[in-house]
Scaffold this motif. Structure first.
Motif, PDB file in Angstrom:
ATOM      1  N   VAL A   1     -26.965  17.762 -13.167  1.00  0.00           N
ATOM      2  CA  VAL A   1     -26.817  18.826 -12.174  1.00  0.00           C
ATOM      3  C   VAL A   1     -25.348  19.173 -11.989  1.00  0.00           C
ATOM      4  CG1 VAL A   1     -27.029  19.342  -9.707  1.00  0.00           C
ATOM      5  CG2 VAL A   1     -28.966  18.347 -10.949  1.00  0.00           C
TER       6      VAL A   1
ATOM      7  N   PRO B   1     -27.813  24.827  -8.913  1.00  0.00           N
ATOM      8  CA  PRO B   1     -26.498  24.289  -9.290  1.00  0.00           C
ATOM      9  C   PRO B   1     -25.596  25.260 -10.050  1.00  0.00           C
ATOM     10  CG  PRO B   1     -28.133  22.581  -9.517  1.00  0.00           C
ATOM     11  CD  PRO B   1     -28.884  23.843  -9.186  1.00  0.00           C
TER      12      PRO B   1
ATOM     13  N   SER C   1     -30.505  24.095  -0.759  1.00  0.00           N
ATOM     14  CA  SER C   1     -31.002  23.327  -1.894  1.00  0.00           C
ATOM     15  C   SER C   1     -31.560  21.975  -1.451  1.00  0.00           C
ATOM     16  CB  SER C   1     -29.877  23.128  -2.918  1.00  0.00           C
ATOM     17  OG  SER C   1     -30.323  22.362  -4.007  1.00  0.00           O
TER      18      SER C   1
ATOM     19  N   SER D   1     -25.921  25.013  -0.830  1.00  0.00           N
ATOM     20  CA  SER D   1     -26.116  23.569  -0.999  1.00  0.00           C
ATOM     21  C   SER D   1     -27.039  23.016   0.085  1.00  0.00           C
ATOM     22  CB  SER D   1     -24.776  22.841  -0.987  1.00  0.00           C
ATOM     23  OG  SER D   1     -24.155  22.895   0.281  1.00  0.00           O
TER      24      SER D   1
ATOM     25  N   ASN E   1     -31.765  13.525  -3.631  1.00  0.00           N
ATOM     26  CA  ASN E   1     -32.594  12.540  -4.327  1.00  0.00           C
ATOM     27  C   ASN E   1     -32.932  11.351  -3.430  1.00  0.00           C
ATOM     28  OD1 ASN E   1     -32.731  13.958  -6.765  1.00  0.00           O
ATOM     29  ND2 ASN E   1     -30.803  13.116  -7.488  1.00  0.00           N
TER      30      ASN E   1
ATOM     31  N   THR F   1     -26.340  16.403  -4.431  1.00  0.00           N
ATOM     32  CA  THR F   1     -27.480  16.108  -5.301  1.00  0.00           C
ATOM     33  C   THR F   1     -27.993  14.694  -5.068  1.00  0.00           C
ATOM     34  OG1 THR F   1     -26.530  17.572  -6.975  1.00  0.00           O
ATOM     35  CG2 THR F   1     -28.296  16.106  -7.686  1.00  0.00           C
TER      36      THR F   1
ATOM     37  N   THR G   1     -28.476  13.487 -11.474  1.00  0.00           N
ATOM     38  CA  THR G   1     -27.339  13.965 -10.700  1.00  0.00           C
ATOM     39  C   THR G   1     -26.197  14.394 -11.618  1.00  0.00           C
ATOM     40  OG1 THR G   1     -27.911  12.552  -8.823  1.00  0.00           O
ATOM     41  CG2 THR G   1     -25.638  13.333  -8.940  1.00  0.00           C
TER      42      THR G   1
END
Length: 286
Positions: free
Chosen positions: A18, A146, A117, A114, A56, A52, A15
């Motif tokens: 990123v 990113p 993503s 985002s 995860n 991010t 993270t």
């Protein structure tokens, strides 16, 4: 919940990298506009961290039973029983909603990228890991977003600079991830992951990784070729790319885990150095 457990849940090191990538690109985009809005930079860092981390978390929720099978992941909060799936889901949803809302406040383009993503990483790439090595290609798209998100957060237009920033990180991910997959292949197989280019440690997997380091060389020189980077970033990119190619060639020659580790460590240095030097070179040119 302990910080160590939360750190594992959101994959803190990943993270951080990123967010670092996005923040560098934000500064580059800001220089295109001629003004750095530090409040917006802070919003990008916070929003990027939350988005991010959420992606995860969703990844770990989906793979909770598989994480129990691998040595490197069995101590994560969900598979180890330190956290329930429901608790993780609540945290992940909160982070996703709050993080995307921050990025939408910057501008619509950063916000929808985002959301895209998160969706692509958690709900397409994650299940594909057990199906086909094509998962690496799919995962490289959200993995390269990113810098694009960071750039458009400051300069809401996907121009040539934005595409080059995306392209460098996109191509870099293939040798980076295949090096990791080579080192961890035995562990990955316990969970049924098929991530090496041919599905196994063989000459062709190594050759394909080498090919992508060769592709990365001209891509990394695009900032200089297209005029928004100077000769400093061109020289640094050339040297680092040649080192990267040599490391990949060494893997082809030896097919050893030791060589894959060298390629992996080389990739860790490559991207942040190129991005930092590009930022300083770009600022110097402006």
């Amino acid at each position: 919940m302990k910080w160590s457990d939360f750190s594992k849940l959101i994959k803190f090191r990943l993270t951080f990298l990123v967010v670092f990538s996005a923040s560098i690109s934000f500064l580059i985009g800001s220089k295109v506009n001629g003004l750095i809005e530090w409040r917006s930079w802070g919003m990008l860092i916070a929003g990027g961290f939350l988005v991010t981390g959420a992606a995860n978390i969703f990844n770990e929720i989906i793979e909770k039973d598989l994480d129990k099978l691998m040595k490197r992941t069995m101590d994560r909060p969900i598979p180890s029983g330190k956290m329930t799936t429901g608790q993780a889901l609540v945290i992940g949803l909160f982070m996703a909603i709050f993080g995307t809302s921050l990025l939408f406040k910057l501008n619509f383009t950063a916000g929808y990228l985002s959301v895209f993503s998160i969706a692509l990483y958690a709900f397409v790439y994650t299940p594909l890991k057990r199906v086909s090595p094509i998962a690496v290609f799919v995962g490289a798209i959200p993995g390269a977003l990113p810098p694009l998100i960071g750039y458009v957060a400051a300069h809401p237009q996907i121009d040539k600079i934005a595409l080059v920033l995306f392209g460098i990180q996109f191509i870099w991910q293939f040798p980076h991830f295949w090096a990791i997959a080579w080192v961890l292949d035995d562990d990955y197989k316990l969970a049924g992951f098929r991530l090496l280019a041919t599905g196994k440690r063989d000459k062709w997997s190594a050759i394909i990784a080498l090919i992508f380091t060769l592709i990365l060389l001209p891509v990394s020189l695009l900032p200089t070729y297209m005029g928004f980077g100077g000769y400093v970033i061109g020289g640094v990119s050339l040297i680092l790319s040649l080192v990267f190619i040599y490391q990949a060639f060494n893997l082809v020659k030896t097919l050893e885990i030791k060589s894959a580790k060298q390629l992996m460590y080389g990739s860790f240095f490559y991207l942040p150095l190129v991005q930092l030097i590009l930022l300083f070179d770009f600022i110097g040119k402006k």
